[in-house]
Design an enzyme around this catalytic site. Structure first.
Site, short mmCIF file in Angstrom:
data_model
loop_
_atom_site.label_atom_id
_atom_site.label_comp_id
_atom_site.label_asym_id
_atom_site.label_seq_id
_atom_site.Cartn_x
_atom_site.Cartn_y
_atom_site.Cartn_z
N THR A 15 26.34 1.26 9.53
CA THR A 15 26.73 0.60 10.79
C THR A 15 25.54 0.37 11.71
O THR A 15 25.47 -0.65 12.40
CB THR A 15 27.78 1.47 11.52
OG1 THR A 15 28.93 1.54 10.69
CG2 THR A 15 28.16 0.90 12.87
N ASP A 59 26.44 -0.45 2.56
CA ASP A 59 27.37 0.47 3.22
C ASP A 59 27.31 1.78 2.45
O ASP A 59 27.24 1.77 1.21
CB ASP A 59 28.79 -0.14 3.14
CG ASP A 59 29.80 0.68 3.93
OD1 ASP A 59 30.23 0.18 4.99
OD2 ASP A 59 30.14 1.79 3.49
N SER A 60 27.36 2.90 3.15
CA SER A 60 27.13 4.16 2.44
C SER A 60 28.29 4.53 1.51
O SER A 60 28.15 5.44 0.70
CB SER A 60 26.82 5.29 3.41
OG SER A 60 27.97 5.76 4.04
N SER A 61 29.41 3.84 1.59
CA SER A 61 30.49 4.09 0.62
C SER A 61 30.06 3.66 -0.78
O SER A 61 30.66 4.08 -1.77
CB SER A 61 31.76 3.32 1.00
OG SER A 61 32.14 3.67 2.29
N ASP A 92 29.33 7.46 6.66
CA ASP A 92 30.47 7.86 5.81
C ASP A 92 30.07 8.88 4.73
O ASP A 92 30.80 9.83 4.49
CB ASP A 92 31.11 6.63 5.14
CG ASP A 92 31.86 5.76 6.14
OD1 ASP A 92 32.03 6.20 7.30
OD2 ASP A 92 32.26 4.64 5.77
N THR A 280 36.97 26.43 0.29
CA THR A 280 38.17 26.32 1.13
C THR A 280 38.36 24.91 1.69
O THR A 280 37.39 24.20 1.95
CB THR A 280 38.13 27.34 2.30
OG1 THR A 280 39.30 27.13 3.11
CG2 THR A 280 36.90 27.16 3.17
N GLN A 281 39.62 24.55 1.90
CA GLN A 281 39.93 23.27 2.56
C GLN A 281 39.76 23.39 4.08
O GLN A 281 39.78 22.38 4.78
CB GLN A 281 41.39 22.88 2.31
CG GLN A 281 41.71 22.58 0.88
CD GLN A 281 43.19 22.30 0.67
OE1 GLN A 281 43.93 22.04 1.61
NE2 GLN A 281 43.62 22.37 -0.56
N CYS A 282 39.66 24.62 4.58
CA CYS A 282 39.53 24.81 6.04
C CYS A 282 38.23 24.17 6.54
O CYS A 282 37.22 24.16 5.84
CB CYS A 282 39.48 26.30 6.38
SG CYS A 282 41.03 27.13 6.11
N1 ASP Z 1 30.84 2.33 6.66
C1 ASP Z 1 29.64 2.73 7.34
C2 ASP Z 1 28.74 3.42 6.33
O1 ASP Z 1 28.88 4.58 6.08
C3 ASP Z 1 29.96 3.60 8.50
C4 ASP Z 1 28.79 4.04 9.33
O2 ASP Z 1 27.64 3.78 9.08
O3 ASP Z 1 29.04 4.71 10.35
O4 ASP Z 1 27.88 2.77 5.77
#
Ligand code: ASP
Length: 345
Positions: A15, A59-61, A92, A280-282
């Site tokens: 972003t 995008d980091s996804s 992300d 843990t999920q916590c």
């Molecule tokens: N979708 C973006 C990413 O991780 C979100 C961000 O940068 O905040 O690339």
């Protein structure tokens, strides 16, 4: 090295380097020179800066181990040339990349600071300008009086006016400007009028040369449990014959249903040499496998306690240790150890 400190900025995307596409309304990446044009203060910081970019920025996804290798190789190759490194990255999956870089760069003695932003750099209320400027200044920071000694000598994440150990971070919020947190380890630096460096929280690598690790096993899984989860789902994952490791996402201090069917699946995975790690999920705290019968059952099936590691750090550590070795005792010992400040022992 005397005089001006020098840093290398590695721009991967996210972003921070995005603008709204007027046609679609969605965020699309811009190039690095456009980013710096929004932060003219960078030229007044008295720090010499070079930059390399992913082409195209992503995008980091979309980030995967090939991108971790690319970033780590740049840092490894240019390690002696710069005083520090800043990695601009989407938020992300920033915690995963920070964890990966920390495990890949054994013996690191220079700062590698990841940052990004929740709002694009060109927007009036952006958090990107402060994040970028402070990350650059911290990457160049030297408080020992000796120019060659960097204050920060580890992979860290700068976000929301704080510097965190990278492999302790987690993205907690999709909205807040303090999106990144470090649930089980205090911050390294708090930025206010000045930088309040918490010296006793800083990581120092044991003696040794910088070493690059870049093998990752991808035949692993994350299995977060939930009440009412179908046995078939657990079975499909745990009985996958290619499975080499699994992170179990457990309840509370590391508990799981102690029913016979689940136990038989774990026993079968154990007998096939699958490495199982309990996280843990916590959102805060860690696993104590000795506390309840429901977690003693896991220990009895060979599941290892992940202590207070984040899920992100645990997954990456498991991928790396399995990528580097076939020796299960060695892998289990590595998981229990604190390799880069990622777990409290
Ligand atoms: N979708 C973006 C990413 O991780 C979100 C961000 O940068 O905040 O690339």
């Amino acid at each position: 090295m005397g005089g001006e400190r020098s840093i290398l900025i590695i721009y991967t995307g996210g972003t921070i380097g995005s603008v709204h596409d007027p046609m679609t309304g969605s965020l699309v990446p811009i190039d690095f020179s456009q980013i710096t044009s929004h932060v003219p203060e960078l030229n007044r910081a008295g720090i010499s800066m070079d930059a390399v970019s992913f082409d195209p920025p992503i995008d980091s996804s979309n980030v995967n181990p090939s991108h971790w290798r690319k970033i780590a190789k740049v840092i490894f190759d240019y390690h002696d040339k710069y005083n520090g490194f800043v990695v601009l990255h989407g938020t992300d999956t920033m915690a995963y990349t920070a964890s990966a870089l920390s495990f890949m760069l054994e013996g690191l003695r220079k700062p590698v600071i990841l940052t990004g932003s929740q709002l694009p750099i060109g927007m009036p209320r952006t958090d990107g300008r402060e994040n970028l400027l402070s990350a650059v200044m911290l990457a160049a920071h030297s408080s020992s009086g000796k120019q060659e000694h960097s204050t920060i000598q580890e992979v860290a994440v700068y976000f929301g006016s704080q510097l965190f150990r990278g492999n302790r971070t987690h993205k907690e919020s999709a909205e807040s400007l303090d999106a990144i947190v470090s649930p089980n380890y205090p911050s390294l630096v708090k930025a206010g009028v000045g930088f309040n460096v918490r010296k006793h929280n800083l990581y120092r690598a044991p003696a040794g040369e910088l070493k690059l690790h870049n093998k990752f096993e991808s035949n692993i899984s994350w299995l977060p449990l939930f009440p009412g989860m179908s046995f078939e789902v657990m079975e499909r994952i745990l009985n996958w014959d290619e499975l080499r490791g699994v992170v179990l996402g457990t309840f509370g201090s590391g508990n799981a249903p102690d029913n016979k069917l689940f136990k038989s699946l774990l026993k079968s995975a154990q007998s096939r040499g699958v490495i199982m790690l309990n996280i843990t999920q916590c959102g805060h705290g860690g696993v104590h496998q000795e506390m309840y019968a429901t977690s003693l059952m896991l220990a009895d099936c060979g599941v290892i306690s992940g202590g207070d590691m984040t899920t992100e750090a645990a997954l990456i550590k498991l991928m790396m240790l399995l990528g580097e070795s076939d020796n299960s005792d060695q892998i289990k010992a590595g998981l229990l150890k604190d390799l880069r400040g990622e777990r409290t022992v």
